[in-house]
Design an enzyme around this catalytic site. Sequence first.
Site, PDB file in Angstrom:
ATOM      1  CD  GLN A 231      -2.890  -1.158   0.314  1.00 46.64           C
ATOM      2  OE1 GLN A 231      -3.235  -0.120  -0.240  1.00 46.64           O
ATOM      3  NE2 GLN A 231      -3.388  -2.322   0.000  1.00 46.64           N
ATOM      4  CE  LYS A 232       0.038   6.362  -4.316  1.00 50.60           C
ATOM      5  NZ  LYS A 232      -0.987   7.096  -5.035  1.00 50.60           N
TER       6      LYS A 232
END
Lengths: 184, 345
Positions: free
Chosen positions: A70-71
């Site tokens: 995930q970012k």
Amino acid sequence: MGLLTILKKMKQKEREMRLLMLGLDNAGKTTILKKFNGEDISTISPTLGFNIQTLEHRGFKLNMWDVGGQKSLRSYWRNYFESTDGLVWVVDSADRLRLQDCKQELSTLLLEERLAGATLLVFANKQDLPGALSKEAIREELALDDIKSHHWCIIDCSAVTGENLLSGVDWLLDDIAARIFTAD
Amino acid sequence: MEPAHEFGEETDSAGDNGAAKVQDRLQKRNQARIDDVERRKEEKESQSVAEEKLEYFSSTFKREQMCIEDLLSGCSGADQGVVNQRLEEATIKIVQLQKFLNDSVLFLTQYELRQAQSALQKLQGSLAEIREKALPKKKFAFRARTKVADKVSEQETDSAPPYCTPPADLGEVVRGSSSKLFGFSNMDNQYLTKTSEEINKRDVLLSHLSNCKVRLYGSPSTLHLKHIDKCEILCGPVATSVFIDDCRNSTLSFPCQQLRTHSTTDTQVYLHVTSRAIIEDCHGVSFAPFSWSYPTLEEDFNVSGLNKDSNNWNQVDDFYWLAAGTPSPNWTTIPEADRKTNWDP
């Protein structure tokens, strides 16, 4: 010194490798890890944090690190770079929308000093999906041919069916072994 | 008497003889035992290595520990560059010491192991403390910078392409084979539908929609929702993941395997998820169980391969809320009384 200690000592000297598995979220990193380890893959949820598996393969002890993509987690990737022998970059071959993101993240990663010696294996994952791009297309999209700093190889695979996972890891092991175990 | 005497003598001498023999035997046995002990001792000594002696370990450990402590204590009052260098050095030394301890585990007793570990922990603690104290600015700057960097790269990927190429979504869809990834984009105030023949086993993208009502009857492989405002989007079972990015004031409903929600605000999701839903950089997202229905829903469930009986709609991981124990303020469940039941367009 008892038998157990001797055994323990021998084990310690066994050939060990540290593999780091990275890629955008939803690329299939955890699925690859679990499939490779023969675990159930139907209930995998997005990785919050990381997973570690230690497994034996062809007489090597593999420490595989699977870090969430995930970012918000990508800035933590750096914490896992130290003493990595092999980098496994997992690509969702069906995710055309984010191939540019994927390319960007990979090239940033390859500039990283602490990964300088590591061998790079790119898994073009999700080949079982009808919309998946071929490994040639991914190779071109990610401009892999421009990589001069690392030994690299791209393998098309499917974590769901398990296709080509072994051959990918085998290539990685061969390349790393040739590099770090030449002394013995 | 004679014979008796003789006999007595005989027995005496036999007794003497016997006693001597026993003593002899005992001595021999004793000697053998001592030899054996010696031999074992030698064997043990020849096998043990100097590095594996306890004294060696404790003296080396102590020395290194002192050395690191000196490094750390020298940090107060020194200038930035020196502190930096010292901290760096201390970090390396701690790692080396940890490794040394790991290597020595084999021949240490539990007690020594614990002692050494707690000493190491203490060192690490004080290192972190000093780092915090000495370089607070750097820490905050570092955080802010990564955020900015993230934002910048986000903006770059999102907004840079328009300057050189057509909008990112469009450009990439065109470049990838557009037959594989399709859907609706750039629409306003529309009622849009797709049938299962159109979307089954394909990747569907809905982008730049506002004030639209969308009904997707069928089972796509993945569903991407990007830049959605004030829309109502319903979709049949999605075989793998649903991605939501930059969605506002909308109502969504679908079954899927995984849901990944990014940069979304004030949106209701009526969800059936067999694995997990996650949110990242979201506020005001609320969840309720999937309740939409249409005639071929059951069939589409079979196409997707999703398990109709396992729904984790209320187990949401928030990647921006990592505190364990306290629930994330970024999402809620919709109270039963407020849930939407009528899905007629």
